[in-house]
Design an enzyme around this catalytic site. Structure first.
Site, PDB file in Angstrom:
ATOM      1  N   HIS A  11       0.874  -0.987  -0.050  1.00  0.00           N
ATOM      2  CA  HIS A  11       0.042   0.022  -0.157  1.00  0.00           C
ATOM      3  C   HIS A  11       0.830   1.279   0.028  1.00  0.00           C
ATOM      4  CE1 HIS A  11      -3.649   2.517   1.607  1.00  0.00           C
ATOM      5  NE2 HIS A  11      -2.433   3.095   2.028  1.00  0.00           N
ATOM      6  N   GLU A  12       1.824   1.302   0.918  1.00  0.00           N
ATOM      7  CA  GLU A  12       2.768   2.382   0.939  1.00  0.00           C
ATOM      8  C   GLU A  12       3.725   2.507  -0.262  1.00  0.00           C
ATOM      9  OE1 GLU A  12       2.299   4.897   3.100  1.00  0.00           O
ATOM     10  OE2 GLU A  12       0.839   3.400   4.334  1.00  0.00           O
ATOM     11  N   HIS A  42       1.805   4.504  -2.897  1.00  0.00           N
ATOM     12  CA  HIS A  42       1.793   5.711  -2.839  1.00  0.00           C
ATOM     13  C   HIS A  42       3.357   6.250  -3.329  1.00  0.00           C
ATOM     14  CE1 HIS A  42      -1.627   6.345  -0.298  1.00  0.00           C
ATOM     15  NE2 HIS A  42      -1.283   5.865   0.516  1.00  0.00           N
TER      16      HIS A  42
HETATM   17 ZN   LIG Z   1      -2.080   5.026   2.574  1.00  0.00          ZN
END
Ligand SMILES: [Zn+2]
Length: 374
Positions: free
Chosen positions: A68-69, A72
Site C-alpha cells: 500500500h505504502e 503511494h
Molecule cells: Zn495510504
C-alpha cells in the site's frame, strides 16, 4: 531516525523501517488470531497449525501495508516527489516524503494509489482463497482473512480525514477547485479532527454498552487521527510560512557579546544576571571566538569563577551551535529539534551576523499565521 525504529532493508531505493509499536501490535494480532479467530471459525485443527496460520496472516498483513505504502511512493515518484523511507507504524504505514505535492492532481492520484492497491490486493487474495478452498482449508482461511483485511484497510484509509489518504484526496479536490492550498488543508484537517471525535464518541457508546476493550480501541484510534490532523495542519502551515525564508530575514541583529578577557565572575554579574540569556557569543580582538552560557559555568567553584576568564571557559566556535545566514527557516527549526538547543548564532564566513532562537521562529510563525486568518 525516530527512537525504537529498525531498518529492515531497501525496496526501489526506499528504506523500509518498522516501529517497535507495530511489532507489539503484530504480536497481539498473531495471538488473537491463533487463540481466537481461527479456532472459532475453523474448528478441529491442531493447535500448532493455528499458530502457523496466525504467523502467515501477520506476515501477509505487513506485506499488504508495505505494498500500500510502496504504491503511494512509486506513484509519487512519477510526479517527481521522492520518498526516502517507509515506516510501519501502529495503525498501518507512513511514507515520509521529502516534499509535499506541488499540484492538486498529483496529490489526489498519489493519495488514491494506496487504497487502490489495497482493493486490488483484496480481490487477489479473495480469488486465491476461493481457488485453494478445495485443496487446503488453512491456506484458504489465511488468504480469506487477508482479503478482508485489505478491504478494511482500503475503506478505512479512504475516510475523508486528513492526513489519511481519503483526507488527502479531499484536500487535493478542494485545492483544485479553490486554488488555495492553505484553505484546502484547513478544511481537510478539520474534517479529520471531526472524524476523530466521532470515532471517540462511538467508542464511548461501545464502552457504555459493555464492550470495554473494543470501545477503548475506537477512542484511541479517534484521538490518534485527531492529533494527526492537527499536527499535519501545523506542519503544512509551518512549511508554507517558512519555506524560502532565510535566517537573514528572521534573526536578531543586535546581539549582546561578551569579551573573552573578562573573568567568569564579571560575566555572571554584568551579563548573565542582567540579560538572562542561555548563550552569549564571545569576542576576542573583535573576532568571534566561541560561546558561553550557564552550561560552561555551572560546575565551576566560586574560586575558579574569580580566576578563570570567559576565553578559557568558553566552548570554542567549532563546537558551538551555529547556523549560516542563508539557512532556510525550516532547516533551522529541524536543526533545533534534532540538537535540542533553542539558541543558535548566525554566522557567515566566521563573522557573527546575528542570533536566532526557537522563540523567534515560533513568534514569527504565530504572527504570520494569524495575519493570514481564515
Ligand atoms: Zn495510504
Amino acid at each position: 531516525m525516530p527512537p525504537m525504529t529498525l531498518t529492515l532493508g531497501r525496496v526501489f531505493g526506499i528504506a523500509i523501517r518498522v516501529n517497535i509499536g507495530w511489532a507489539l501490535i503484530a504480536l497481539l494480532i498473531a495471538w488473537s488470531l491463533a487463540t481466537g479467530a481461527f479456532p472459532t471459525l475453523y474448528e478441529g485443527l491442531p493447535e500448532q497449525l493455528y499458530w502457523w496460520m496466525a504467523i502467515a496472516g501477520v506476515i501477509g498483513l505487513a506485506v499488504s501495508i508495505l505494498l500500500h505504502e510502496l504504491s503511494h511512493s512509486l506513484v509519487g515518484r512519477l510526479f517527481g516527489i521522492e520518498v526516502e523511507t517507509i515506516t510501519l507504524f501502529m495503525f498501518g504505514g507512513a511514507a515520509q516524503m521529502t516534499e509535499e505535492p506541488t499540484e492538486p492532481k498529483a496529490e489526489m492520484i498519489m493519495a488514491a494509489a494506496g487504497p487502490a492497491m489495497s482493493l486490488v490486493l483484496a480481490a487477489a487474495f479473495e480469488f486465491a482463497s476461493r481457488a485453494t478452498a478445495g485443496m487446503s482449508e488453512p491456506m484458504s482461511a489465511v488468504l480469506g482473512y487477508l482479503a478482508l483485511l485489505n478491504l478494511v484497510l482500503a475503506i478505512f484509509n479512504l475516510i475523508p480525514a486528513f492526513p489519511m489518504d481519503g483526507g488527502r484526496v479531499l484536500r487535493g479536490a478542494i485545492w483544485q477547485v479553490t486554488g488555495n492550498l492553505r484553505k484546502a488543508t484547513g478544511i481537510a484537517s478539520r474534517a479529520g479532527s471531526i472524524f476523530g471525535w466521532i470515532l471517540s464518541g462511538l467508542g464511548l457508546l461501545l464502552i457504555l454498552a459493555g464492550a470495554f476493550v473494543g470501545g477503548l480501541w475506537w477512542i484511541l484510534i479517534g484521538q490518534f487521527i485527531r492529533m494527526a490532523a492537527l499536527g499535519a495542519f501545523q506542519q503544512s502551515e509551518m512549511k508554507r510560512i517558512f519555506e524560502g525564508r532565510t535566517l537573514d530575514e528572521l534573526m536578531t541583529r543586535e546581539v549582546e557579546t561578551v569579551d573573552a578577557a573578562i573573568t567568569l565572575e564579571d560575566f555572571i554579574r554584568d551579563h548573565l544576571f542582567t540579560s538572562h540569556h542561555r548563550l552569549y557569543p564571545v569576542m576576542r580582538d573583535g573576532r568571534l571566538a566561541g560561546t558561553i552560557g550557564i552550561d560552561e559555568i555551572r560546575e565551576k567553584s566560586q574560586d575558579t569563577r574569580r580566576q578563570l576568564t570567559v576565553g578559557e571557559a568558553m566552548t570554542p566556535l567549532a563546537e558551538s551551535p551555529t547556523l549560516r545566514a542563508g539557512c532556510d527557516a525550516m532547516e533551522a527549526l529541524q536543526m533545533m529539534q534534532k540538537s535540542e538547543r533553542s539558541r543558535f548564532l548566525v554566522v557567515q564566513d566566521g563573522a557573527l551576523k546575528g542570533l536566532i532562537t526557537l522563540k523567534d521562529l515560533l513568534d514569527h510563525l504565530q504572527v504570520r499565521s494569524e495575519l493570514a486568518g481564515d
